[in-house]
Design a protein around this motif. Structure first.
Motif, PDB file in Angstrom:
ATOM      1  N   ASP A   1     -18.706 -13.734  -9.299  1.00  0.00           N
ATOM      2  CA  ASP A   1     -18.048 -12.894 -10.301  1.00  0.00           C
ATOM      3  C   ASP A   1     -18.723 -13.007 -11.662  1.00  0.00           C
ATOM      4  OD1 ASP A   1     -16.235 -12.023  -8.432  1.00  0.00           O
ATOM      5  OD2 ASP A   1     -14.662 -13.439  -8.998  1.00  0.00           O
ATOM      6  N   GLU A   2     -19.158 -14.217 -12.010  1.00  0.00           N
ATOM      7  CA  GLU A   2     -19.807 -14.429 -13.304  1.00  0.00           C
ATOM      8  C   GLU A   2     -21.169 -13.735 -13.373  1.00  0.00           C
ATOM      9  OE1 GLU A   2     -17.884 -18.808 -14.466  1.00  0.00           O
ATOM     10  OE2 GLU A   2     -19.703 -18.685 -13.241  1.00  0.00           O
ATOM     11  N   VAL A   3     -21.894 -13.781 -12.279  1.00  0.00           N
ATOM     12  CA  VAL A   3     -23.207 -13.127 -12.252  1.00  0.00           C
ATOM     13  C   VAL A   3     -23.042 -11.608 -12.312  1.00  0.00           C
ATOM     14  CG1 VAL A   3     -25.323 -12.763 -10.927  1.00  0.00           C
ATOM     15  CG2 VAL A   3     -24.250 -15.026 -10.963  1.00  0.00           C
ATOM     16  N   VAL A   4     -22.107 -11.096 -11.530  1.00  0.00           N
ATOM     17  CA  VAL A   4     -21.855  -9.654 -11.525  1.00  0.00           C
ATOM     18  C   VAL A   4     -21.447  -9.180 -12.920  1.00  0.00           C
ATOM     19  CG1 VAL A   4     -20.315  -7.835 -10.686  1.00  0.00           C
ATOM     20  CG2 VAL A   4     -21.269  -9.500  -9.083  1.00  0.00           C
ATOM     21  N   ALA A   5     -20.571  -9.930 -13.567  1.00  0.00           N
ATOM     22  CA  ALA A   5     -20.115  -9.554 -14.908  1.00  0.00           C
ATOM     23  C   ALA A   5     -21.278  -9.544 -15.904  1.00  0.00           C
ATOM     24  CB  ALA A   5     -19.034 -10.522 -15.376  1.00  0.00           C
ATOM     25  N   ALA A   6     -22.167 -10.521 -15.778  1.00  0.00           N
ATOM     26  CA  ALA A   6     -23.302 -10.608 -16.691  1.00  0.00           C
ATOM     27  C   ALA A   6     -24.229  -9.397 -16.537  1.00  0.00           C
ATOM     28  CB  ALA A   6     -24.085 -11.894 -16.439  1.00  0.00           C
ATOM     29  N   ILE A   7     -24.535  -9.039 -15.305  1.00  0.00           N
ATOM     30  CA  ILE A   7     -25.434  -7.912 -15.068  1.00  0.00           C
ATOM     31  C   ILE A   7     -24.750  -6.592 -15.407  1.00  0.00           C
ATOM     32  CG2 ILE A   7     -26.794  -6.691 -13.325  1.00  0.00           C
ATOM     33  CD1 ILE A   7     -27.165  -9.351 -11.883  1.00  0.00           C
ATOM     34  N   ARG A   8     -23.464  -6.500 -15.122  1.00  0.00           N
ATOM     35  CA  ARG A   8     -22.721  -5.284 -15.465  1.00  0.00           C
ATOM     36  C   ARG A   8     -22.754  -5.053 -16.971  1.00  0.00           C
ATOM     37  NH1 ARG A   8     -18.037  -6.383 -13.053  1.00  0.00           N
ATOM     38  NH2 ARG A   8     -17.150  -7.322 -14.931  1.00  0.00           N
ATOM     39  N   GLY A   9     -22.655  -6.130 -17.737  1.00  0.00           N
ATOM     40  CA  GLY A   9     -22.705  -6.016 -19.174  1.00  0.00           C
ATOM     41  C   GLY A   9     -24.067  -5.557 -19.672  1.00  0.00           C
ATOM     42  N   ILE A  10     -25.122  -6.071 -19.052  1.00  0.00           N
ATOM     43  CA  ILE A  10     -26.481  -5.672 -19.413  1.00  0.00           C
ATOM     44  C   ILE A  10     -26.687  -4.189 -19.121  1.00  0.00           C
ATOM     45  CG2 ILE A  10     -28.927  -5.988 -18.842  1.00  0.00           C
ATOM     46  CD1 ILE A  10     -28.160  -8.947 -18.156  1.00  0.00           C
ATOM     47  N   ALA A  11     -26.192  -3.725 -17.958  1.00  0.00           N
ATOM     48  CA  ALA A  11     -26.341  -2.325 -17.583  1.00  0.00           C
ATOM     49  C   ALA A  11     -25.562  -1.413 -18.535  1.00  0.00           C
ATOM     50  CB  ALA A  11     -25.864  -2.110 -16.142  1.00  0.00           C
ATOM     51  N   ALA A  12     -24.366  -1.849 -18.946  1.00  0.00           N
ATOM     52  CA  ALA A  12     -23.542  -1.048 -19.843  1.00  0.00           C
ATOM     53  C   ALA A  12     -24.237  -0.840 -21.177  1.00  0.00           C
ATOM     54  CB  ALA A  12     -22.185  -1.722 -20.036  1.00  0.00           C
ATOM     55  N   GLU A  13     -24.902  -1.897 -21.645  1.00  0.00           N
ATOM     56  CA  GLU A  13     -25.638  -1.792 -22.914  1.00  0.00           C
ATOM     57  C   GLU A  13     -26.784  -0.785 -22.815  1.00  0.00           C
ATOM     58  OE1 GLU A  13     -27.003  -5.548 -24.246  1.00  0.00           O
ATOM     59  OE2 GLU A  13     -25.008  -6.440 -24.426  1.00  0.00           O
ATOM     60  N   LYS A  14     -27.465  -0.796 -21.675  1.00  0.00           N
ATOM     61  CA  LYS A  14     -28.598   0.111 -21.487  1.00  0.00           C
ATOM     62  C   LYS A  14     -28.140   1.567 -21.368  1.00  0.00           C
ATOM     63  CE  LYS A  14     -32.115  -2.779 -21.288  1.00  0.00           C
ATOM     64  NZ  LYS A  14     -33.283  -2.683 -22.194  1.00  0.00           N
ATOM     65  N   ARG A  15     -26.983   1.765 -20.735  1.00  0.00           N
ATOM     66  CA  ARG A  15     -26.490   3.123 -20.548  1.00  0.00           C
ATOM     67  C   ARG A  15     -25.890   3.664 -21.850  1.00  0.00           C
ATOM     68  NH1 ARG A  15     -25.193   5.412 -14.747  1.00  0.00           N
ATOM     69  NH2 ARG A  15     -26.139   7.110 -15.917  1.00  0.00           N
ATOM     70  N   GLY A  16     -25.499   2.736 -22.704  1.00  0.00           N
ATOM     71  CA  GLY A  16     -24.913   3.147 -23.999  1.00  0.00           C
ATOM     72  C   GLY A  16     -23.512   3.698 -23.826  1.00  0.00           C
TER      73      GLY A  16
END
Length: 222
Positions: free
Chosen positions: A207-222
């Motif tokens: 869950d922690e890894v998924v949350a970390a990558i999801r956050g990175i993707a959200a930043e890129k998508r804006g």
């Protein structure tokens, strides 16, 4: 324009588990490149081909058609029309895939299929060289890793839960050998892309890894 997430890293780092979970959450198509290479390796094994017989492998690759489809939300891997999903997770197939993925004929055939899909579809793809070679234009690149000890323990536990015999020391040795082979192969060696974000999951749960990558993707998508 399609949005692509590339997740690279060594064997046993949890790439597939993370990618599948994230794809389901985001509604993306998960392209399991490792499963595609395993399917090709399974074909070579079924044909009785030695991993060092490059000529035979090149010839056989021409006759192997590997595709991915989803049934009830679950990925199915087809080899020449036959569903071989259940046969792809053995150590023998994994080692064969690592050894034969270095051959240009194998990689060229599978990479073309992967790139075509990513051009028109939001995908999450994991493997050894997704961000560096397969999807160099991916908007998000992750290098997911963990210590050899952590990865060996995860695999050991997985095998025991399946009721299969497991030797922790041998698993760790196999992982170290595979790391070396993947990082030193001549064609598309395993390495972290310059613009990839390093995520070490040694002390993290899924869950922690998924949350970390999801956050990175959200930043890129804006």
């Amino acid at each position: 324009m399609a949005f692509n997430i590339a997740i690279d890293g060594p064997a046993g780092a949890g790439k597939s588990t993370i990618a599948k979970t994230l794809a389901k959450e985001l509604g993306y198509v998960y392209v399991d490149t490792g499963a595609m290479y395993r399917a090709m390796a399974y074909y070579f094994l079924q044909q009785g081909i030695d991993k060092d017989d490059e000529a035979a492998i090149i010839a056989a690759a021409d006759d192997a058609d590997v595709t991915i489809r989803y049934e009830n939300g679950a990925q199915q891997v087809l080899l020449n029309g036959e569903n071989v999903t259940a046969s792809l997770r053995t150590e023998q197939v994994g080692n064969m895939a690592s050894a034969t993925s270095v051959y240009p004929a194998v990689r060229t055939k599978l990479v073309a299929l992967q790139q075509k899909l990513a051009q028109t579809t939001d995908v999450i793809m994991d493997g050894r060289d997704i961000g560096t070679c397969v999807l160099p234009q991916a908007q998000v690149k992750i290098y997911l890793t963990a210590s050899v000890e952590t990865r060996a323990k995860r695999r050991y536990k997985e095998l025991l839960e399946k009721g299969e015999p497991a030797d922790l020391e041998k698993i760790a040795a196999d992982i170290e050998e595979r790391d070396y082979r993947d990082m030193h192969r001549e064609m598309s060696p395993l390495r972290q892309a310059e613009d990839a974000v390093l995520v070490d999951s040694s002390e993290m749960n899924i869950d922690e890894v998924v949350a970390a990558i999801r956050g990175i993707a959200a930043e890129k998508r804006g």
